[in-house]
Write a protein that holds these residues in place. Structure first.
Motif, PDB file in Angstrom:
ATOM      1  N   THR A 228      -0.444   1.183 -15.736  1.00  0.00           N
ATOM      2  CA  THR A 228       0.306   0.007 -15.231  1.00  0.00           C
ATOM      3  C   THR A 228       0.674  -0.804 -16.357  1.00  0.00           C
ATOM      4  OG1 THR A 228      -1.027  -1.332 -15.569  1.00  0.00           O
ATOM      5  CG2 THR A 228      -2.076  -0.155 -14.568  1.00  0.00           C
ATOM      6  N   PRO A 229       1.856  -1.526 -15.751  1.00  0.00           N
ATOM      7  CA  PRO A 229       2.514  -2.517 -16.241  1.00  0.00           C
ATOM      8  C   PRO A 229       1.698  -3.612 -17.423  1.00  0.00           C
ATOM      9  CG  PRO A 229       3.465  -2.456 -13.603  1.00  0.00           C
ATOM     10  CD  PRO A 229       2.242  -1.703 -13.776  1.00  0.00           C
ATOM     11  N   ASP A 230       0.972  -3.478 -16.536  1.00  0.00           N
ATOM     12  CA  ASP A 230       0.205  -4.650 -17.343  1.00  0.00           C
ATOM     13  C   ASP A 230      -1.132  -3.716 -18.734  1.00  0.00           C
ATOM     14  OD1 ASP A 230       0.248  -6.968 -15.791  1.00  0.00           O
ATOM     15  OD2 ASP A 230      -0.324  -6.465 -14.315  1.00  0.00           O
ATOM     16  N   GLY A 231      -0.867  -2.399 -18.345  1.00  0.00           N
ATOM     17  CA  GLY A 231      -1.535  -1.928 -19.659  1.00  0.00           C
ATOM     18  C   GLY A 231      -2.418  -0.399 -18.894  1.00  0.00           C
ATOM     19  N   GLN A 238      -8.438   3.208  -3.412  1.00  0.00           N
ATOM     20  CA  GLN A 238      -6.771   3.479  -3.514  1.00  0.00           C
ATOM     21  C   GLN A 238      -6.321   3.048  -1.760  1.00  0.00           C
ATOM     22  OE1 GLN A 238      -8.044   8.435  -2.055  1.00  0.00           O
ATOM     23  NE2 GLN A 238      -5.899   7.474  -3.972  1.00  0.00           N
ATOM     24  N   ASN A 239      -5.808   3.249  -0.926  1.00  0.00           N
ATOM     25  CA  ASN A 239      -5.041   2.756   0.482  1.00  0.00           C
ATOM     26  C   ASN A 239      -4.289   3.611   0.299  1.00  0.00           C
ATOM     27  OD1 ASN A 239      -4.205   2.217   2.451  1.00  0.00           O
ATOM     28  ND2 ASN A 239      -5.310   0.107   2.255  1.00  0.00           N
ATOM     29  N   LEU A 240      -4.330   5.073   0.863  1.00  0.00           N
ATOM     30  CA  LEU A 240      -3.239   5.777   0.822  1.00  0.00           C
ATOM     31  C   LEU A 240      -2.413   5.818   2.284  1.00  0.00           C
ATOM     32  CD1 LEU A 240      -5.196   9.119   1.187  1.00  0.00           C
ATOM     33  CD2 LEU A 240      -4.437   8.456  -0.213  1.00  0.00           C
ATOM     34  N   LEU A 245      -2.867   0.386  -5.001  1.00  0.00           N
ATOM     35  CA  LEU A 245      -3.791   1.031  -5.767  1.00  0.00           C
ATOM     36  C   LEU A 245      -4.473  -0.388  -5.984  1.00  0.00           C
ATOM     37  CD1 LEU A 245      -2.420   3.956  -8.451  1.00  0.00           C
ATOM     38  CD2 LEU A 245      -3.562   4.245  -6.221  1.00  0.00           C
ATOM     39  N   THR A 246      -5.963  -0.220  -6.529  1.00  0.00           N
ATOM     40  CA  THR A 246      -6.701  -1.439  -7.124  1.00  0.00           C
ATOM     41  C   THR A 246      -7.471  -0.929  -7.944  1.00  0.00           C
ATOM     42  OG1 THR A 246      -7.956  -2.240  -4.665  1.00  0.00           O
ATOM     43  CG2 THR A 246      -9.104  -3.280  -6.938  1.00  0.00           C
ATOM     44  N   VAL A 247      -6.619  -1.603  -9.772  1.00  0.00           N
ATOM     45  CA  VAL A 247      -7.312  -1.000 -10.440  1.00  0.00           C
ATOM     46  C   VAL A 247      -8.422  -1.758 -11.642  1.00  0.00           C
ATOM     47  CG1 VAL A 247      -5.786  -0.023 -13.182  1.00  0.00           C
ATOM     48  CG2 VAL A 247      -5.245   0.221 -10.779  1.00  0.00           C
ATOM     49  N   LYS A 261       1.189  -0.623  -6.884  1.00  0.00           N
ATOM     50  CA  LYS A 261       1.938  -0.097  -5.843  1.00  0.00           C
ATOM     51  C   LYS A 261       2.204   1.289  -6.715  1.00  0.00           C
ATOM     52  CE  LYS A 261       4.906  -2.605  -3.153  1.00  0.00           C
ATOM     53  NZ  LYS A 261       6.994  -3.534  -3.148  1.00  0.00           N
ATOM     54  N   VAL A 262       1.673   1.952  -6.212  1.00  0.00           N
ATOM     55  CA  VAL A 262       1.631   3.702  -6.213  1.00  0.00           C
ATOM     56  C   VAL A 262       2.805   4.423  -7.695  1.00  0.00           C
ATOM     57  CG1 VAL A 262       1.990   6.468  -6.185  1.00  0.00           C
ATOM     58  CG2 VAL A 262       0.027   4.627  -4.618  1.00  0.00           C
ATOM     59  N   LYS A 263       4.467   4.207  -7.244  1.00  0.00           N
ATOM     60  CA  LYS A 263       5.088   3.937  -7.507  1.00  0.00           C
ATOM     61  C   LYS A 263       5.271   2.958  -9.175  1.00  0.00           C
ATOM     62  CE  LYS A 263       8.239   0.088  -5.505  1.00  0.00           C
ATOM     63  NZ  LYS A 263       9.601   0.158  -4.498  1.00  0.00           N
TER      64      LYS A 263
END
Length: 288
Positions: A228-231, A238-240, A245-247, A261-263
């Motif tokens: 992710t942008p934060d590591g 997930q919410n399709l 996404l929850t990470v 966001k998935v992207k």
């Protein structure tokens, strides 16, 4: 190519092709046709159209005629006789102590046969019952064991959504529904929430399955290792539909998970959707 009409004999039942001859028919008209069960009165569900020969079960039988007033009167009389036969058959089932539930009774148009539809948990020895019914009605008797889905389709009712059963309002037939579909759609594996009135998995799980499969191809699954942008972190939810996404980040496992966001994430190692043995055994009966 051949010109055909589609005829249905039961409410939302299967549609069968017949040769209309030179007649032009509209949806809703009643017609007399010859079937494997004998002469029957059905309703036109599909107007005249050309279909490929490969879609036709040969030989294609011709429509006999449009239903007359006398034909429709006979259908009504048969329906009244079927109700009486239902009551008498239930009485005989009780007298013989048979573990079976009578669902519906149907007279063929020409009265050449009476069909009794029933459900049962296992095999039922109904030979003596057939003899009783044959002696009472003096015609051919056929008992057919059906499943709980067919029972719901015949009887009808309202689903948990508040609408009439899909099977009794527009579904022409049943398609396989699996617990894996509920898992892939992120639904709670609670039998009460994913089962229909029939006690089997809801038919509507099938409707959006292709869309969910398409989304799953491009969406990291729960358990996936992502950047992710934060590591780096692991997807815990997930919410399709919203593509979010929850990470849980590796560098801050005790902190609140981040939403991405998935992207904006890159998959390092994707997760898998699995059913454990306990789930398989628990929900197997819902698929049958």
């Amino acid at each position: 190519m051949a010109e055909v009409i589609g005829v249905r004999f039961q409410n939302m039942g299967k549609v069968y092709y017949f040769d209309p001859g030179r007649e032009k028919l509209t949806v809703g008209e009643r017609v007399i046709v010859e079937t494997a069960r004998g002469v029957e009165c059905g309703e036109v569900a599909m107007e005249n159209r050309d279909v490929d020969d490969s879609a036709i079960v040969q030989p294609l039988k011709k429509m006999i005629r449009r239903a007359t007033k006398d034909d429709l009167r006979r259908v009504e009389e048969n329906n009244l006789k079927a109700k009486r036969a239902f009551t008498l058959c239930e009485r005989k089932i009780a007298e013989r102590g048979l573990e079976m539930k009578l669902v519906d009774v149907e007279y063929t148009f020409d009265n050449g046969k009476i069909l009794f539809y029933f459900t049962a948990d296992g095999r039922v020895d109904f030979r003596e019952l057939v003899k009783d019914l044959a002696g009472m009605f003096r015609t051919r008797i056929e008992l057919r064991q059906i499943g709980v889905r067919d029972e719901a389709k015949m009887i009808g009712g309202l689903g948990i959504c508040g609408r009439p059963f899909c099977c009794g309002s527009f579904l022409g037939g049943f398609t396989p529904v699996s617990i894996k579909m509920a898992k892939e759609q992120g639904l709670s594996l609670n039998p009460v929430k994913i089962s229909g009135t029939c006690g089997r998995l809801m038919c509507c799980l099938k409707y959006e399955q292709e869309a969910y499969i398409d989304l799953l191809r491009t969406t990291p699954k729960v358990g996936a290792l992502v950047s992710t942008p934060d590591g780096r972190g692991v997807v815990i939810d997930q919410n399709l539909l919203t593509q979010k996404l929850t990470v849980r980040l590796d560098k801050a496992p005790d902190a609140s998970p981040g939403i991405y966001k998935v992207k904006d994430v890159r998959v390092i190692r994707d997760g898998q959707i699995k059913l454990n043995k306990k789930e398989i055994e628990e929900f197997r009966k819902l698929e049958n």
